[in-house]
Design a protein around this motif. Sequence first.
Motif, PDB file in Angstrom:
ATOM      1  N   LEU A  44       9.258  15.949   6.914  1.00 38.27           N
ATOM      2  CA  LEU A  44       9.378  14.667   7.599  1.00 38.27           C
ATOM      3  C   LEU A  44       8.836  14.768   9.019  1.00 38.27           C
ATOM      4  O   LEU A  44       8.809  15.846   9.618  1.00 38.27           O
ATOM      5  CB  LEU A  44      10.837  14.213   7.605  1.00 38.27           C
ATOM      6  CG  LEU A  44      11.394  13.936   6.202  1.00 38.27           C
ATOM      7  CD1 LEU A  44      12.852  13.515   6.265  1.00 38.27           C
ATOM      8  CD2 LEU A  44      10.559  12.862   5.501  1.00 38.27           C
ATOM      9  N   ALA A  73      11.461  15.667   2.295  1.00 41.57           N
ATOM     10  CA  ALA A  73      11.881  14.714   1.274  1.00 41.57           C
ATOM     11  C   ALA A  73      10.932  14.848   0.098  1.00 41.57           C
ATOM     12  O   ALA A  73       9.758  15.170   0.277  1.00 41.57           O
ATOM     13  CB  ALA A  73      11.847  13.301   1.829  1.00 41.57           C
ATOM     14  N   ARG A  99      16.357  13.397   0.226  1.00 45.30           N
ATOM     15  CA  ARG A  99      16.022  13.913   1.543  1.00 45.30           C
ATOM     16  C   ARG A  99      16.895  15.130   1.823  1.00 45.30           C
ATOM     17  O   ARG A  99      18.084  15.139   1.494  1.00 45.30           O
ATOM     18  CB  ARG A  99      16.294  12.804   2.567  1.00 45.30           C
ATOM     19  CG  ARG A  99      16.116  13.215   3.999  1.00 45.30           C
ATOM     20  CD  ARG A  99      16.820  12.234   4.934  1.00 45.30           C
ATOM     21  NE  ARG A  99      16.897  12.877   6.242  1.00 45.30           N
ATOM     22  CZ  ARG A  99      16.166  12.506   7.292  1.00 45.30           C
ATOM     23  NH1 ARG A  99      15.385  11.460   7.213  1.00 45.30           N
ATOM     24  NH2 ARG A  99      16.255  13.161   8.435  1.00 45.30           N
TER      25      ARG A  99
END
Lengths: 181, 214
Positions: free
Chosen positions: B183, B158, B163
């Motif tokens: 992430l 992200a 994202r």
Amino acid sequence: MAQAEDGTDWAGLMLRVRDCQDRAAFAALFRHFAPRVKAFLMKSGAGAALAEECAQDVMAVLWQKAHLFDPARASVATWVFTIARNKRIDALRKDRRAEPEELDWGPEPEPDQAEVMEAQQETERLGRALAALPEKQRALIERAFFGELSHSEIAAETGLPLGTIKSRIRLALEKLRQQMT
Amino acid sequence: MKIRHHLSDQLLMAYSVGQLPEAFNLVVATHVSMCDECRARLASFDAVGGALIEEIDEIAMGEAALEAALARIDGLPQATRTEPLKTAGIFPAPLADYVGGDLSAVRWRRIGGGVKQAILPTGRSATARLLYIPAGVAVPDHGHRGMELTLVLQGAFADENDRFDRGDIEIADEEVEHTPVALAGEDCICLAATDAPLRFRGLVPRLAQPLFRI
């Protein structure tokens, strides 16, 4: 079978090349497409001799890779274009070109005739749409496809009705993937 | 997971007409292998090429061209249908082809902070590389002079704006100065292409840049 407006069933001929190694069908395809491929390559900057030689190569690929032709996804003209474009990249730029994974998924169920018809008529519909464009815009699209514009010069908006083609192909791909699972 | 970030029309058309640098071709072909939406959009650009081929003023082939072609195909076996490459790994076929295998075949080089990269062999007008970013780690802060494409192959990252999961492609132009972060959960592996060298804002990355060709 899906017939073009001038009465010639190019897809049918292509399937005879694919399924029966039919030399007469190949000859008919050659007479129609080889001079067009030669013209395409010359517009892209190849000399007459190189264009002639490359057009021969393109038609040989059409014979050799006939099993990759899917009449429900593309017209013969579109398929010929993709082979000719790749040949141009090979011959003029010497770059390697990555190609998407082939969706070559084993014994094909008989393609839906309506879909085949639709795909084969697309070329003519697009041809009419191209002819109807303002001269300036048509010239720009031609220059892009003949390789005269760099990627940063290529404008995204073609002004052509591509959305309908996209939806049809998208549906065909979904069906194909469903058959896989 | 449904792919949410797609290729632009400009990139698809440039790929269809064959005007992209090799490194970008690789990213486009890899994304299209994963994304039916973009495969269908690409096919619609190819169809324009088909219409142009059909409408073009033909130029006659040489006199003996057809005989030569028929003689040639006599000796040419036709390829037959093949089962699709069942790649158990995370690399679609065009990428596996460049790497010479799947993940285990990649020759990584560490570039600091646990981040690894592998430059892929392409023409010099643009650079393609694989990036390995451990879960939770940030890619060094950078802007770039040209266009940067980043395709997620594993995990997710992200940045300030959005994202990106497996199959998603981020298209960043020189306006974008971003700090992508992998992430948590899974290490992130991306395929990235740039058409101009990145410029890092920190001093150390800037010194290291010529060494690592990023």
